[in-house]
Write a protein that holds these residues in place. Structure first.
Motif, short mmCIF file in Angstrom:
data_model
loop_
_atom_site.label_atom_id
_atom_site.label_comp_id
_atom_site.label_asym_id
_atom_site.label_seq_id
_atom_site.Cartn_x
_atom_site.Cartn_y
_atom_site.Cartn_z
N VAL A 170 6.42 5.47 7.73
CA VAL A 170 7.49 6.34 7.25
C VAL A 170 6.99 7.78 7.24
CG1 VAL A 170 9.08 6.85 5.37
CG2 VAL A 170 8.42 4.48 5.82
N ALA A 171 7.70 8.66 7.93
CA ALA A 171 7.28 10.06 8.00
C ALA A 171 7.79 10.84 6.79
CB ALA A 171 7.81 10.70 9.29
N GLY A 172 7.16 11.99 6.55
CA GLY A 172 7.62 12.89 5.50
C GLY A 172 7.02 12.61 4.14
N THR A 173 7.17 13.56 3.26
CA THR A 173 6.61 13.45 1.92
C THR A 173 7.57 12.76 0.95
OG1 THR A 173 5.26 15.42 2.24
CG2 THR A 173 5.71 14.77 -0.04
N GLU A 174 8.83 13.14 1.01
CA GLU A 174 9.79 12.60 0.05
C GLU A 174 9.92 11.09 0.16
OE1 GLU A 174 14.43 13.21 -1.44
OE2 GLU A 174 13.69 14.32 0.29
N LYS A 175 10.00 10.58 1.39
CA LYS A 175 10.19 9.15 1.60
C LYS A 175 8.89 8.42 1.89
CE LYS A 175 14.91 9.68 3.37
NZ LYS A 175 15.81 9.44 4.53
N GLY A 176 7.80 9.15 2.00
CA GLY A 176 6.52 8.55 2.37
C GLY A 176 5.96 7.61 1.31
N ASP A 177 5.07 6.74 1.76
CA ASP A 177 4.45 5.71 0.91
C ASP A 177 3.04 6.16 0.52
OD1 ASP A 177 3.25 3.50 -0.21
OD2 ASP A 177 3.86 2.11 1.37
N PRO A 178 2.80 6.43 -0.77
CA PRO A 178 1.47 6.89 -1.19
C PRO A 178 0.34 5.91 -0.83
CG PRO A 178 3.06 7.35 -2.91
CD PRO A 178 3.77 6.51 -1.87
N GLU A 179 0.63 4.61 -0.83
CA GLU A 179 -0.40 3.65 -0.46
C GLU A 179 -0.78 3.80 1.02
OE1 GLU A 179 0.56 -0.33 -1.55
OE2 GLU A 179 0.69 0.13 -3.71
N GLU A 180 0.22 4.07 1.85
CA GLU A 180 -0.07 4.34 3.27
C GLU A 180 -0.85 5.63 3.42
OE1 GLU A 180 2.71 2.43 6.60
OE2 GLU A 180 3.48 4.28 5.75
N TRP A 181 -0.53 6.63 2.62
CA TRP A 181 -1.27 7.90 2.69
C TRP A 181 -2.75 7.66 2.39
CZ3 TRP A 181 2.36 11.22 -0.92
CH2 TRP A 181 3.58 11.40 -0.29
N GLU A 182 -3.01 6.86 1.36
CA GLU A 182 -4.40 6.61 0.99
C GLU A 182 -5.15 5.91 2.13
OE1 GLU A 182 -7.08 4.61 -2.59
OE2 GLU A 182 -4.89 4.64 -2.73
#
Length: 223
Positions: free
Chosen positions: A90-102
């Motif tokens: 999922v792209a973007g900050t608003e809809k993004g997944d923090p677990e994926e970011w990590e």
């Protein structure tokens, strides 16, 4: 005597094609990725010039151990290609997944830094070369792109490494592809770059004469 290259993310795509291109150019290669079966298949294809080194790029000690085994087999380490990376569903900050970011930060940033940290003592001893996989996304602003931001880090870090390594004669190159038709994407991109296009750029940078440092290479689809 053949030089030796350590490559992360070699189970498929850019990493696997770079291993093939490097062996064709006369290098020995260490194949590092989590998929042991794929590494063994590739090592079998490449023959005595390749060593399968299963491991997780997010683990510094596993990378250190793999490089130790590679040096034990071939006698030295002349270059390392920090290529392992991941994207986001999922792209973007608003809809993004923090677990994926990590997960992304652990692979795209820390995993890359672990390659550098693990390889640096050997590279310094052999006036060696680091290659990092950046991205065209790491030089433009894309709406909310956390992935792009991780590649901005790679470009900044790579430039800083080039300055650091210059002090002892080492070289650092950031390879910045546009869209490449690899398993990175869920759907094929037949009109875009192929992994072998990026592999040839890596080998070009590695085989440049000692007097020349290729700091960054951008490889973009023609269409």
């Amino acid at each position: 005597m053949a030089k030796t290259l350590f490559i992360t993310g070699t189970s498929s795509g850019i990493g696997a094609e770079t291993a093939r291109a490097a062996v064709k150019a006369g290098w020995n290669v260490g194949l590092f990725a989590r998929s042991e079966d794929k590494l063994n298949d590739l090592a079998g294809e490449l023959g005595d010039a390749a060593l399968a080194l299963p491991g997780d790029a997010t683990d510094l000690e596993e990378q250190r151990a793999a490089i130790g085994k590679l040096v034990e087999k071939f006698g030295a380490l002349d270059a390392a290609f920090a290529n392992a990376g991941t994207g986001l569903s999922v792209a973007g900050t608003e809809k993004g997944d923090p677990e994926e970011w990590e997960k992304l930060v652990r692979i795209n940033i820390l995993g890359l830094m672990w390659t550098v940290k693990a390889a640096m003592p050997q590279l310094k001893a052999n006036t060696g070369h680091l290659v990092l996989t950046g991205s065209a996304a790491g030089r433009v602003h894309l709406a909310g792109s956390v992935y792009g931001a991780s590649k901005w880090f790679v470009h900044g870090y790579g430039g800083n490494l080039a300055a650091e390594m210059k002090e002892w004669g080492g070289r650092c190159t950031v390879i910045a592809p546009g869209m490449v038709d690899t398993p990175f994407f869920d759907e094929g991109k037949p009109d875009k770059l192929k992994p072998e296009d990026i592999a040839s750029a890596v080998v070009y940078a590695l085989d440049a004469p000692d007097r020349a440092t290729v700091r960054e290479m951008f490889i973009m689809p023609t269409h």
